[in-house]
Design a protein around this motif. Sequence first.
Motif, PDB file in Angstrom:
ATOM      1  N   SER A 159      -5.671   1.597   4.652  1.00  0.00           N
ATOM      2  CA  SER A 159      -5.353   1.724   3.217  1.00  0.00           C
ATOM      3  C   SER A 159      -6.140   0.718   2.380  1.00  0.00           C
ATOM      4  CB  SER A 159      -3.866   1.513   2.973  1.00  0.00           C
ATOM      5  OG  SER A 159      -3.572   0.129   2.921  1.00  0.00           O
ATOM      6  N   CYS A 199       0.828  -1.221   0.000  1.00  0.00           N
ATOM      7  CA  CYS A 199       0.000   0.000   0.000  1.00  0.00           C
ATOM      8  C   CYS A 199       0.856   1.261   0.000  1.00  0.00           C
ATOM      9  CB  CYS A 199      -0.940   0.021   1.205  1.00  0.00           C
ATOM     10  SG  CYS A 199      -0.114   0.160   2.812  1.00  0.00           S
ATOM     11  N   LEU A 200       2.130   1.137   0.341  1.00  0.00           N
ATOM     12  CA  LEU A 200       3.025   2.306   0.330  1.00  0.00           C
ATOM     13  C   LEU A 200       4.063   2.176  -0.782  1.00  0.00           C
ATOM     14  CD1 LEU A 200       3.641   2.930   4.169  1.00  0.00           C
ATOM     15  CD2 LEU A 200       2.030   4.104   2.645  1.00  0.00           C
ATOM     16  N   ASN A 201       3.731   1.369  -1.801  1.00  0.00           N
ATOM     17  CA  ASN A 201       4.625   1.224  -2.949  1.00  0.00           C
ATOM     18  C   ASN A 201       6.054   0.854  -2.532  1.00  0.00           C
ATOM     19  OD1 ASN A 201       5.236   1.210  -5.694  1.00  0.00           O
ATOM     20  ND2 ASN A 201       5.767   3.385  -5.731  1.00  0.00           N
ATOM     21  N   LEU A 228       7.496   1.278   0.525  1.00  0.00           N
ATOM     22  CA  LEU A 228       7.893   1.796   1.830  1.00  0.00           C
ATOM     23  C   LEU A 228       7.361   0.843   2.898  1.00  0.00           C
ATOM     24  CD1 LEU A 228       6.964   5.614   1.675  1.00  0.00           C
ATOM     25  CD2 LEU A 228       9.259   4.683   1.723  1.00  0.00           C
TER      26      LEU A 228
END
Lengths: 179, 179
Positions: free
Chosen positions: A95, A67-69, A71
């Motif tokens: 998310s 969901c944080l690409n 991260l």
Amino acid sequence: MLYFITGNKNKFSEAKAILGEVEQIEMDLPEIQGLDAHEIIRAKLLEALHHHDGEFLIEDTSLYFDCLNGLPGPLIKWFLERLGNAGLAKLTDISGDNRAEAKTVVGYAKNHEELFFFEGSVRGKIIPPRGETTFGWDPIFLPDGYDKTFAEMSRDEKNATSMRRQALNKLKKFLESAG
Amino acid sequence: MLYFITGNKNKFSEAKAILGEVEQIEMDLPEIQGLDAHEIIRAKLLEALHHHDGEFLIEDTSLYFDCLNGLPGPLIKWFLERLGNAGLAKLTDISGDNRAEAKTVVGYAKNHEELFFFEGSVRGKIIPPRGETTFGWDPIFLPDGYDKTFAEMSRDEKNATSMRRQALNKLKKFLESAG
């Protein structure tokens, strides 16, 4: 001589069990900022070679959220410091995508010109914390195919699943084939 | 001689307009990893003093989200790299709390023993990107009391609001009183 640069006895024991000929060494190496575990490890290996004779291993095990690409990756320690495991689980929950990858990168420096990298990864889900809270983000990572978080597993169970073991096994094959 | 270590001409112009006697210098200083702008700046200032005569200024301007308990802070560049401005705005939106602080820390090194820090901050909201996309997170920061994002403001409007100007004004007073 091959040295595993780590302050973590458990990580060293696992590497020793797989690789055999390896010694533990602690070195305080500066960590460059960034998202690329290879670059962070490369900088540390080159620094180690400046200060000490020998061949070196360094590993980075990080958590990458879909969901944080990708991260937080190697920035996971700062996310944990600010949000804690419960905060991280909440973040993925809101998310709507709690998929994540736990990935180990092992870097091996034979000398300044010969640096090699080996990876292992495990896909899974981020869930509210369960189990012992002693080791980083283990309580919130539920690997695919298991009903226990890393924190709920015994050391042997966790090692059998481990992204770190995958990476170390690749290194072992490489060292054997390099003879 | 006082040097402002920056590669950014606009930042230097603003500092020059406020401080008068200051020169621009570019130095490639390693950035330690972390969430504490003071520590990051301190490490750079000490490194600069090792390599060059003079007194030095370095600044860090970062964005701190309430919903992430102060993340990303100095890690903002990596958040931008992975999520972009639209992704950052979405993240605060789904969290239900889009409040944030834009904060500048200016560090001044007179010598190795005398390091001083000055801060300025502006509260505001994170919103979907609006305006020119040329400078970092300017398109998503809407300062309290304004109806334009930083990216929609003219340079003069932005400087009048600026957390950087607040910090530089504090430094100016300090330098004047130190005589």
